[in-house]
Design an enzyme around this catalytic site. Structure first.
Site, PDB file in Angstrom:
ATOM      1  CE  LYS A  38     -70.669  -0.145  62.245  1.00 40.14           C
ATOM      2  NZ  LYS A  38     -70.623   1.070  61.431  1.00 40.14           N
ATOM      3  NE  ARG A 132     -69.703   5.695  55.320  1.00 43.05           N
ATOM      4  CZ  ARG A 132     -69.597   5.207  56.564  1.00 43.05           C
ATOM      5  NH1 ARG A 132     -68.471   4.620  56.949  1.00 43.05           N
ATOM      6  NH2 ARG A 132     -70.585   5.311  57.433  1.00 43.05           N
ATOM      7  CG  HIS A 160     -72.097   8.447  59.807  1.00 40.86           C
ATOM      8  ND1 HIS A 160     -72.419   8.058  61.093  1.00 40.86           N
ATOM      9  CD2 HIS A 160     -70.893   7.871  59.543  1.00 40.86           C
ATOM     10  CE1 HIS A 160     -71.446   7.294  61.585  1.00 40.86           C
ATOM     11  NE2 HIS A 160     -70.521   7.177  60.668  1.00 40.86           N
ATOM     12  NE  ARG A 219     -76.309   5.962  62.303  1.00 33.79           N
ATOM     13  CZ  ARG A 219     -76.422   7.234  61.929  1.00 33.79           C
ATOM     14  NH1 ARG A 219     -77.602   7.799  61.777  1.00 33.79           N
ATOM     15  NH2 ARG A 219     -75.339   7.956  61.706  1.00 33.79           N
ATOM     16  CE1 TYR A 265     -43.026 -19.804  60.870  1.00 34.39           C
ATOM     17  CE2 TYR A 265     -44.736 -18.665  62.113  1.00 34.39           C
ATOM     18  CZ  TYR A 265     -44.291 -19.780  61.413  1.00 34.39           C
ATOM     19  OH  TYR A 265     -45.118 -20.855  61.260  1.00 34.39           O
ATOM     20  CB  CYS A 312     -47.516 -17.727  65.008  1.00 30.77           C
ATOM     21  SG  CYS A 312     -45.848 -17.838  65.636  1.00 30.77           S
ATOM     22  CG  MET A 313     -52.938 -18.243  61.370  1.00 30.25           C
ATOM     23  SD  MET A 313     -53.203 -19.336  59.978  1.00 30.25           S
ATOM     24  CE  MET A 313     -52.609 -18.339  58.621  1.00 30.25           C
ATOM     25  CG  ASP A 314     -52.764 -21.063  64.194  1.00 33.44           C
ATOM     26  OD1 ASP A 314     -53.747 -20.500  63.705  1.00 33.44           O
ATOM     27  OD2 ASP A 314     -51.965 -21.756  63.538  1.00 33.44           O
TER      28      ASP A 314
HETATM   29  C1  LIG Z   1     -70.731   2.048  62.363  1.00 35.06           C
HETATM   30  C2  LIG Z   1     -71.711   3.099  62.274  1.00 35.06           C
HETATM   31  C3  LIG Z   1     -72.287   3.634  63.436  1.00 35.06           C
HETATM   32  C4  LIG Z   1     -71.797   3.292  64.827  1.00 35.06           C
HETATM   33  O1  LIG Z   1     -70.605   3.998  65.045  1.00 35.06           O
HETATM   34  P1  LIG Z   1     -69.828   4.052  66.448  1.00 35.06           P
HETATM   35  O2  LIG Z   1     -68.813   5.106  66.246  1.00 35.06           O
HETATM   36  O3  LIG Z   1     -69.226   2.710  66.663  1.00 35.06           O
HETATM   37  O4  LIG Z   1     -70.814   4.393  67.494  1.00 35.06           O
HETATM   38  C5  LIG Z   1     -73.312   4.548  63.290  1.00 35.06           C
HETATM   39  N1  LIG Z   1     -73.731   4.933  62.056  1.00 35.06           N
HETATM   40  C6  LIG Z   1     -73.191   4.470  60.923  1.00 35.06           C
HETATM   41  C7  LIG Z   1     -73.696   4.959  59.618  1.00 35.06           C
HETATM   42  C8  LIG Z   1     -72.153   3.560  60.977  1.00 35.06           C
HETATM   43  O5  LIG Z   1     -71.587   3.118  59.852  1.00 35.06           O
END
Ligand SMILES: *Cc1c(COP(=O)(O)O)cnc(C)c1O
Length: 374
Positions: A38, A132, A160, A219, A265, A312-314
């Protein structure tokens, strides 16, 4: 276009392959990696990372959104892609068009998916304590009803962990509580006669601190990129992780600064003496936290140079007084190694009061992502 022009990311794909093997060693044999790619693969570039993982034999991935999942399909990813977050009912037709797996957020969302009227592949999320997403673990009646919906092809169930990175007694206690609740849900489903679904609970720290758990997938996000969330984190498993990403930029111009002159700035930095400073072509729009203004440093020619003035931004400014032969076009390392020095994403996170996950996932679109063959 000439690569490595202004500011860019170098991806060491041998390090990615090394980290994959490292996790395959740590995980029980029947557990497969389901890399979290992601947020543009935590800033690394989702298509590039997804394709190289698929070439390494990985066939399951997770992302946060429908858009991210479609991007991966369009990039040629053929394996399973699980969307961990919410997809609007108006977009349900895209799920089957792109052969995606949607997370069931709770019973009410399951009914919306079912009402779409066509079979949808799903993994059911169970809330074991993070509060969540997920149907609450103790709502066994509701969980059963999800399984009875005709149009859902339930191929997985997951939860999770929310304190797996901690080592206090309370953190351990809570993680064990979540594990127990999740296992009880799985047992319950089997006793009800439901089967044919995979299970997954751990993300990076779940694996690194509880390596003996035995589910079908893990995951893994941040740690697969070879990075820990904080430089002070301790982990239980023996994992030799190597950072995949380096962030680099170039010196745009070098100039003298006279004692008493201020820069940038808000004129937040004043030269205490005659100095040499340099402007670097990267800024907060590229993902360098503005919080690093007058904090932290970069590497030039293997030497540290302090960031001075406001980012700065850039662009940003550095103290180049101690660099002897610095000139326009020279390489600057913001994350990575140079000479004997190393600047980690976790260190930058520490200076900016956050975790490396946030630093990496915010790296901007202007940065070219360039795989390095080693
Ligand atoms: C982002 C996410 C992960 C991965 O998490 P890490 O801590 O980066 O390994 C796994 N499961 C869910 C539901 C997540 O949102």
């Amino acid at each position: 276009m000439y690569q490595r022009g202004r500011a860019w990311i170098e991806l060491n794909l041998s390090h990615l392959a090394h980290n994959v093997k490292e996790f395959q060693k740590i995980l029980p044999e029947k557990c497969s990696l389901m890399p979290a790619i992601k947020a543009n693969a935590y800033g690394h570039g989702a298509a590039l990372i997804g394709r190289s993982l698929e070439n390494m034999g990985i066939s399951d991935f997770c992302v946060a959104s429908l858009g991210e999942a479609i991007e991966l399909r369009n990039a040629g990813i053929t394996g399973q892609i699980l969307i961990l977050g919410y997809t609007s009912p108006r977009q349900f037709s895209e799920l089957s068009r792109y052969r995606l797996t949607q997370t069931v957020i709770d019973l009410s969302y399951a009914r919306q998916l079912n009402d779409f009227g066509e079979p949808v592949c799903v993994h059911v999320s169970i809330d074991t304590g993070m509060h969540r997403l997920g149907e609450r673990s103790e709502n066994t009646e509701q969980i059963c009803q999800i399984w009875k919906l005709k149009n859902l092809r339930i191929t997985g169930v997951f939860s999770h962990l929310c304190t797996a990175d901690g080592h206090s007694a309370a953190d351990h206690w809570f993680t064990l509580e979540q594990i127990n609740r999740f296992n009880a849900n799985i047992d319950f489903l089997h006793k009800q006669g439901f089967s044919g679904f995979k299970t997954h609970l751990q993300s990076s720290y779940g694996v690194l601190n509880y390596p003996d758990l035995n589910y079908d997938y893990a995951r893994i996000g941040i740690a697969l990129y070879g990075v820990l969330s904080s430089s002070t984190d301790n982990i239980t498993a023996e994992a030799d992780l190597k950072p995949v990403l380096s962030l680099k930029s170039r010196i745009e111009c070098v100039k003298e600064l006279h004692a008493g002159e201020s820069i940038g700035y808000g004129l937040t930095f004043t030269a205490p003496k005659e100095m040499k400073i340099a402007a670097v072509s990267i800024g907060y729009a590229d993902g360098i936290p503005r919080e690093l203004s007058n904090k932290g440093h970069v590497l030039v020619h293997g030497k540290k140079a302090a960031i001075i003035g406001r980012i700065c931004m850039d662009q940003l400014l550095i103290d180049a007084s101690k660099l002897s032969h610095v000139s326009s076009g020279d390489e600057v390392v913001l994350i990575g190694s140079c000479g004997g020095e190393m600047l980690s994403a976790a260190k930058i996170a520490e200076y900016s009061n956050t975790i490396s996950n946030e630093i990496l996932s915010r790296l901007g679109n202007r940065l070219e992502r360039i795989p390095i063959e080693i």
